[in-house]
Design a protein around this motif. Structure first.
Motif, PDB file in Angstrom:
ATOM      1  N   GLN A 288       0.599  -1.808   1.746  1.00  0.00           N
ATOM      2  CA  GLN A 288       1.400  -0.621   2.056  1.00  0.00           C
ATOM      3  C   GLN A 288       1.292   0.477   1.007  1.00  0.00           C
ATOM      4  O   GLN A 288       1.574   1.642   1.285  1.00  0.00           O
ATOM      5  CB  GLN A 288       2.882  -1.011   2.207  1.00  0.00           C
ATOM      6  N   GLN A 324       1.445  -2.784   6.677  1.00  0.00           N
ATOM      7  CA  GLN A 324       0.279  -1.905   6.676  1.00  0.00           C
ATOM      8  C   GLN A 324       0.735  -0.451   6.852  1.00  0.00           C
ATOM      9  O   GLN A 324       1.610  -0.163   7.671  1.00  0.00           O
ATOM     10  CB  GLN A 324      -0.691  -2.296   7.795  1.00  0.00           C
ATOM     11  N   ARG A 325       0.122   0.411   6.085  1.00  0.00           N
ATOM     12  CA  ARG A 325       0.443   1.842   6.137  1.00  0.00           C
ATOM     13  C   ARG A 325      -0.619   2.563   6.941  1.00  0.00           C
ATOM     14  O   ARG A 325      -1.818   2.449   6.651  1.00  0.00           O
ATOM     15  CB  ARG A 325       0.511   2.394   4.718  1.00  0.00           C
ATOM     16  N   ARG A 326      -0.169   3.348   7.933  1.00  0.00           N
ATOM     17  CA  ARG A 326      -1.135   4.090   8.759  1.00  0.00           C
ATOM     18  C   ARG A 326      -0.443   5.319   9.358  1.00  0.00           C
ATOM     19  O   ARG A 326       0.683   5.238   9.851  1.00  0.00           O
ATOM     20  CB  ARG A 326      -1.690   3.214   9.884  1.00  0.00           C
ATOM     21  N   ASP A 327      -1.099   6.447   9.288  1.00  0.00           N
ATOM     22  CA  ASP A 327      -0.653   7.697   9.936  1.00  0.00           C
ATOM     23  C   ASP A 327       0.802   8.035   9.603  1.00  0.00           C
ATOM     24  O   ASP A 327       1.596   8.412  10.466  1.00  0.00           O
ATOM     25  CB  ASP A 327      -0.815   7.604  11.454  1.00  0.00           C
TER      26      ASP A 327
END
Length: 390
Positions: A288, A324-327
């Motif tokens: 993250q 998880q880091r996304r957008d």
């Protein structure tokens, strides 16, 4: 249908009685504004001033309840007084009726009376003086101004101040009410937050204690019982430490205490190790990076509560924890084996899922939990921008 006469105010009764007695006293002493030999005096009888005096005094009883009616009748009485030797008290009572009509009358009357009496004052002095070409007629306008315009203007000023004070009082009451509503909402929100913190802090440790205590009581094996008691002791100590930390947070408002540190995602490894010590096969995949503090706290608590639910309800098998880091969104996913008919190993209150959903909603995030491909999955999406502004 009988006409209902409004009950006069006690102050109006005092004004009426005082004015009547004062007028009678002046009449008895022979004090009049005009002499009987004056050509303008039509009624030269000695009792003539008492009639308009009594009528005007009676109108004073209506100065609050029926101000326009009192003024109308008082005007007729004043006209009658002008054709007799007259009474100063009748004139004074009439000015009070004019004042009361503006102060207590309808808003339309209050707006029109100063303008009407002002025009009457100007016309009553200027027109006769212009027609008769005698400046002494201006005194008539001055008299009309003293008797009519001055009381009406005074009543208008007093009414404006009274309305402004009433509006200020209403605003103060509204502000106090809004402040009380805000205080109540703040207390409710703080209680809800404390309930979530207590549940997340204690539920996992107490669930582990309950499960291992059940195992120690059901198996007649010294080694198994010893291991169960070891786990119980560890969870008891950790639970006590968490409670002390929460108490420190609640006491942090005092000037000589520093607030305790809140958990972050850096503590996930220790959280997973604690779950493994309780017998879970947990696999952690955290990618993250740095996230805002509110988002990190919410994610940590959601993982913590999810592992507590796994300990109480899940079947045997691996548990996957993935961040998880996304957008601009932090995805949190906890997946565990699931068999619908399994009996929970420890009792639950049903507040866990509600607490996780509330944490996600406070950050404008999304939360879902349910069976997915034979496994129970908790899915949460926390916006990172909302966390920055929280």
């Amino acid at each position: 249908m009988a006409l209902r006469i409004p009950r006069p105010h006690r102050d109006d009764v005092r004004i009426a009685v005082g004015g009547l007695l004062g007028g009678v006293l002046l009449w008895a002493l022979g004090i009049h504004p005009r002499v009987p030999t004056d050509p303008a005096v039509l009624w030269r009888t000695s009792w003539a001033p008492l009639v308009p005096l009594a009528v005007t005094a009676a109108c004073a009883l209506l100065r609050r309840t029926r101000p326009r009616t009192g003024l109308l009748i008082g005007t007729a009485a004043l006209a009658l007084d002008t054709v007799s030797v007259g009474s100063i008290v009748t004139l004074v009572l009439y000015t009070d009726l004019m004042y009361a009509a503006v102060l207590y009358g309808p808003p339309a009357t209050a707006r029109r009376m100063p303008w009407g009496t002002g025009m009457l004052t100007v016309l009553g002095g200027v027109v006769p003086a212009a027609v008769g070409r005698d400046p002494r007629w201006l005194l008539v306008g001055v008299a009309v101004g003293v008797v009519a315009f001055a009381p009406a203007a005074t009543g208008w000023v007093v009414r404006n101040h009274r309305d402004a004070a009433e509006a200020a009082r209403l605003r103060a009451e509204q502000t106090a009410l809004l402040a009380e509503v805000d205080r109540t909402q703040a207390v409710t929100a703080e209680r809800a937050r404390m309930a979530r913190e207590l549940h997340d802090l204690v539920a996992g440790h107490l669930s582990a204690i309950a499960i291992h205590a059940t195992a120690a009581l059901s198996l007649d094996a010294p080694r198994t019982s010893r291991n169960a008691l070891t786990v119980i002791r560890e969870n008891s100590v950790e639970g006590l430490a968490e409670m002390r930390r929460l108490i420190g947070v609640l006491r942090a408002a005092s000037a000589d205490r520093e607030p305790a540190a809140i958990p972050t995602l850096d503590g996930l490894t220790a959280l997973v190790e604690s779950a493994r010590a309780n017998g879970l096969d947990v696999r952690l995949d955290a990618r993250q990076g740095d996230v805002p503090t509110p988002v990190g706290l919410a994610a940590y608590r959601i993982v913590q509560e999810s592992l507590t639910n796994v300990l109480k309800h899940a079947a045997e098998g691996p548990v996957e924890v993935r961040l998880q880091r996304r957008d601009g969104v932090l995805d949190v996913r906890v997946s565990s084996p699931y068999r619908p008919r399994d009996t929970p190993r420890a009792p639950g209150s049903g507040a866990g899922l509600a607490g996780m959903r509330e944490r996600a909603a406070l950050l404008s995030g999304e939360f879902a939990a349910g069976p997915e491909g034979g496994r129970w999955t908790v899915r949460t999406a926390l916006p990172l921008t909302e966390g920055d502004s929280a």
